[in-house]
Every structure is written in C-alpha cells, then in structure tokens.
Design a protein around this motif. Structure first.
Motif, PDB file in Angstrom:
ATOM      1  N   GLN A  20      13.174   9.039   7.574  1.00  0.00           N
ATOM      2  CA  GLN A  20      14.413   8.307   7.328  1.00  0.00           C
ATOM      3  C   GLN A  20      14.149   6.966   6.652  1.00  0.00           C
ATOM      4  OE1 GLN A  20      13.400   9.507  10.247  1.00  0.00           O
ATOM      5  NE2 GLN A  20      14.928  10.950  10.946  1.00  0.00           N
ATOM      6  N   ILE A  21      13.003   6.368   6.950  1.00  0.00           N
ATOM      7  CA  ILE A  21      12.695   5.084   6.320  1.00  0.00           C
ATOM      8  C   ILE A  21      12.709   5.247   4.807  1.00  0.00           C
ATOM      9  CG2 ILE A  21      10.887   3.353   5.930  1.00  0.00           C
ATOM     10  CD1 ILE A  21      10.087   3.681   8.851  1.00  0.00           C
ATOM     11  N   GLN A  22      11.971   6.217   4.296  1.00  0.00           N
ATOM     12  CA  GLN A  22      11.892   6.413   2.854  1.00  0.00           C
ATOM     13  C   GLN A  22      13.146   7.070   2.293  1.00  0.00           C
ATOM     14  OE1 GLN A  22       8.058   8.340   3.167  1.00  0.00           O
ATOM     15  NE2 GLN A  22       7.111   6.631   2.086  1.00  0.00           N
ATOM     16  N   GLU A  23      13.760   7.962   3.050  1.00  0.00           N
ATOM     17  CA  GLU A  23      14.981   8.624   2.579  1.00  0.00           C
ATOM     18  C   GLU A  23      16.114   7.630   2.381  1.00  0.00           C
ATOM     19  OE1 GLU A  23      15.733  11.614   5.524  1.00  0.00           O
ATOM     20  OE2 GLU A  23      14.097  12.888   4.814  1.00  0.00           O
ATOM     21  N   HIS A  24      16.101   6.548   3.137  1.00  0.00           N
ATOM     22  CA  HIS A  24      17.160   5.550   3.053  1.00  0.00           C
ATOM     23  C   HIS A  24      16.755   4.369   2.181  1.00  0.00           C
ATOM     24  CE1 HIS A  24      18.737   7.249   7.090  1.00  0.00           C
ATOM     25  NE2 HIS A  24      19.142   7.962   6.059  1.00  0.00           N
ATOM     26  N   GLY A  25      15.682   4.508   1.410  1.00  0.00           N
ATOM     27  CA  GLY A  25      15.278   3.456   0.480  1.00  0.00           C
ATOM     28  C   GLY A  25      14.364   2.406   1.063  1.00  0.00           C
ATOM     29  N   GLY A  26      13.919   2.613   2.275  1.00  0.00           N
ATOM     30  CA  GLY A  26      12.973   1.677   2.874  1.00  0.00           C
ATOM     31  C   GLY A  26      11.550   2.086   2.562  1.00  0.00           C
ATOM     32  N   HIS A  27      10.625   1.300   3.007  1.00  0.00           N
ATOM     33  CA  HIS A  27       9.228   1.658   2.833  1.00  0.00           C
ATOM     34  C   HIS A  27       8.419   1.095   3.993  1.00  0.00           C
ATOM     35  CE1 HIS A  27       9.022  -2.439   1.218  1.00  0.00           C
ATOM     36  NE2 HIS A  27       7.773  -2.405   1.611  1.00  0.00           N
ATOM     37  N   PHE A  28       7.242   1.626   4.172  1.00  0.00           N
ATOM     38  CA  PHE A  28       6.326   1.078   5.163  1.00  0.00           C
ATOM     39  C   PHE A  28       4.974   0.888   4.505  1.00  0.00           C
ATOM     40  CE2 PHE A  28       5.896   5.683   5.619  1.00  0.00           C
ATOM     41  CZ  PHE A  28       4.512   5.846   5.595  1.00  0.00           C
ATOM     42  N   GLU A  29       4.232  -0.066   5.018  1.00  0.00           N
ATOM     43  CA  GLU A  29       2.881  -0.332   4.545  1.00  0.00           C
ATOM     44  C   GLU A  29       1.977  -0.416   5.765  1.00  0.00           C
ATOM     45  OE1 GLU A  29       2.866  -4.003   2.317  1.00  0.00           O
ATOM     46  OE2 GLU A  29       4.770  -3.493   1.381  1.00  0.00           O
ATOM     47  N   ILE A  30       0.834   0.227   5.699  1.00  0.00           N
ATOM     48  CA  ILE A  30      -0.187   0.056   6.730  1.00  0.00           C
ATOM     49  C   ILE A  30      -0.968  -1.175   6.278  1.00  0.00           C
ATOM     50  CG2 ILE A  30      -2.108   1.087   7.967  1.00  0.00           C
ATOM     51  CD1 ILE A  30       0.337   2.873   8.175  1.00  0.00           C
ATOM     52  N   GLU A  31      -0.803  -2.279   6.983  1.00  0.00           N
ATOM     53  CA  GLU A  31      -1.411  -3.528   6.529  1.00  0.00           C
ATOM     54  C   GLU A  31      -2.818  -3.738   7.057  1.00  0.00           C
ATOM     55  OE1 GLU A  31       1.345  -6.702   7.403  1.00  0.00           O
ATOM     56  OE2 GLU A  31       2.091  -6.487   5.349  1.00  0.00           O
ATOM     57  N   ASP A  32      -3.083  -3.253   8.258  1.00  0.00           N
ATOM     58  CA  ASP A  32      -4.392  -3.483   8.841  1.00  0.00           C
ATOM     59  C   ASP A  32      -4.696  -2.394   9.846  1.00  0.00           C
ATOM     60  OD1 ASP A  32      -6.787  -5.017   9.175  1.00  0.00           O
ATOM     61  OD2 ASP A  32      -5.996  -5.774  11.072  1.00  0.00           O
ATOM     62  N   VAL A  33      -5.941  -1.978   9.890  1.00  0.00           N
ATOM     63  CA  VAL A  33      -6.399  -0.975  10.845  1.00  0.00           C
ATOM     64  C   VAL A  33      -7.749  -1.430  11.371  1.00  0.00           C
ATOM     65  CG1 VAL A  33      -7.155   1.407  11.143  1.00  0.00           C
ATOM     66  CG2 VAL A  33      -5.211   0.921   9.681  1.00  0.00           C
ATOM     67  N   ASN A  34      -7.893  -1.457  12.679  1.00  0.00           N
ATOM     68  CA  ASN A  34      -9.180  -1.768  13.294  1.00  0.00           C
ATOM     69  C   ASN A  34      -9.612  -0.537  14.066  1.00  0.00           C
ATOM     70  OD1 ASN A  34     -11.248  -2.581  15.094  1.00  0.00           O
ATOM     71  ND2 ASN A  34     -10.567  -4.703  14.947  1.00  0.00           N
ATOM     72  N   VAL A  40      -3.344  -1.235  14.954  1.00  0.00           N
ATOM     73  CA  VAL A  40      -2.749  -0.926  13.657  1.00  0.00           C
ATOM     74  C   VAL A  40      -1.581  -1.880  13.423  1.00  0.00           C
ATOM     75  CG1 VAL A  40      -1.557   0.840  12.306  1.00  0.00           C
ATOM     76  CG2 VAL A  40      -3.361   1.515  13.887  1.00  0.00           C
ATOM     77  N   THR A  41      -1.497  -2.422  12.206  1.00  0.00           N
ATOM     78  CA  THR A  41      -0.373  -3.278  11.831  1.00  0.00           C
ATOM     79  C   THR A  41       0.389  -2.601  10.700  1.00  0.00           C
ATOM     80  OG1 THR A  41      -1.579  -5.277  12.448  1.00  0.00           O
ATOM     81  CG2 THR A  41       0.339  -5.557  11.016  1.00  0.00           C
ATOM     82  N   ILE A  42       1.696  -2.450  10.901  1.00  0.00           N
ATOM     83  CA  ILE A  42       2.575  -1.784   9.938  1.00  0.00           C
ATOM     84  C   ILE A  42       3.683  -2.761   9.567  1.00  0.00           C
ATOM     85  CG2 ILE A  42       4.184   0.139   9.610  1.00  0.00           C
ATOM     86  CD1 ILE A  42       2.586   1.510  11.959  1.00  0.00           C
ATOM     87  N   ALA A  43       4.029  -2.793   8.283  1.00  0.00           N
ATOM     88  CA  ALA A  43       5.164  -3.597   7.819  1.00  0.00           C
ATOM     89  C   ALA A  43       6.206  -2.660   7.235  1.00  0.00           C
ATOM     90  CB  ALA A  43       4.711  -4.596   6.773  1.00  0.00           C
ATOM     91  N   ILE A  44       7.473  -2.930   7.537  1.00  0.00           N
ATOM     92  CA  ILE A  44       8.546  -2.166   6.919  1.00  0.00           C
ATOM     93  C   ILE A  44       9.397  -3.116   6.087  1.00  0.00           C
ATOM     94  CG2 ILE A  44       8.561  -0.380   8.695  1.00  0.00           C
ATOM     95  CD1 ILE A  44      11.167  -1.549   9.755  1.00  0.00           C
ATOM     96  N   GLY A  45       9.963  -2.574   5.015  1.00  0.00           N
ATOM     97  CA  GLY A  45      10.772  -3.406   4.129  1.00  0.00           C
ATOM     98  C   GLY A  45      11.667  -2.546   3.273  1.00  0.00           C
TER      99      GLY A  45
END
Length: 108
Positions: A20-34, A40-45
């Motif tokens: 739904q994030i991408q279907e509705h025009g949003g996006h996510f980024e995996i910013e950091d992984v240890n 895990v750090t994820i950003a949505i926008g």
C-alpha cells in the motif's frame, strides 16, 4: 548473516507485505542495517508525507518487521528527510488516544 542479507529480507518484507505504501505513491528507504545487533532503520516518505494515517502505519511497520523478519531485533521507522518528508510524527501519540484508532489494524 550479512547486513546486505538482512537489508534484503527487510526490503522483501516491506515490498510483499506493505504494498500500500508504494501503491498510494509513498516510498520507503532502508537507511541503515546493523547485522550484528539486528537493528534496522527505515524511512517512509512520498505520498506518506502529510497522510493522517502515516504515524500509525509507521508504528505497525515497526512492530511487524521485528516480529516477522528473522534476525531483526529493533526497528526504527522515521520520516524521510528533505523534500520527500513531513510524515507528522507528532500526531502518533494523539492518535493513539483516540477511540477510532484503538483497534486500528492496517491491511498488511
């Protein structure tokens, strides 16, 4: 396990379980992984910016990835920075107190 593998697992989970994030025009980024700590750090926008449900979606992603992706111990979900941002995280606490969100269960 390598950080790349943990990142791939997280990305796969988001793509397959939160389309739904991408279907509705949003996006996510995996910013950091240890890979050592499982953090895990994820950003949505994108279209998530300014969406009234975005704070609750962020909370659900945080809880579900930690439960569903092996080797993930902690998830941080935040708004994307720059012009793709402004998810309104200040609304999360306010929304959690509202009756209509008491049993909120996103469709993912």
């Amino acid at each position: 396990m390598s950080a790349q593998s943990l990142e791939r697992q997280t990305r796969s989970y988001l793509s397959n379980n939160v389309p739904q994030i991408q279907e509705h025009g949003g996006h996510f980024e995996i910013e950091d992984v240890n890979d050592e700590t499982g953090e895990v750090t994820i950003a949505i926008g994108g279209a998530c910016s300014g969406c009234g449900i975005a704070p609750m979606t962020m909370k659900a992603i945080k809880q579900r990835i930690a439960d569903e992706v092996d080797d993930v111990s902690e998830v941080t979900v935040r708004q994307a920075s720059g012009p793709r941002a402004a998810v309104m995280p200040s609304k999360t606490d306010e929304m959690e107190q509202m009756e209509e969100y008491e049993d909120y269960n996103p469709p993912f």
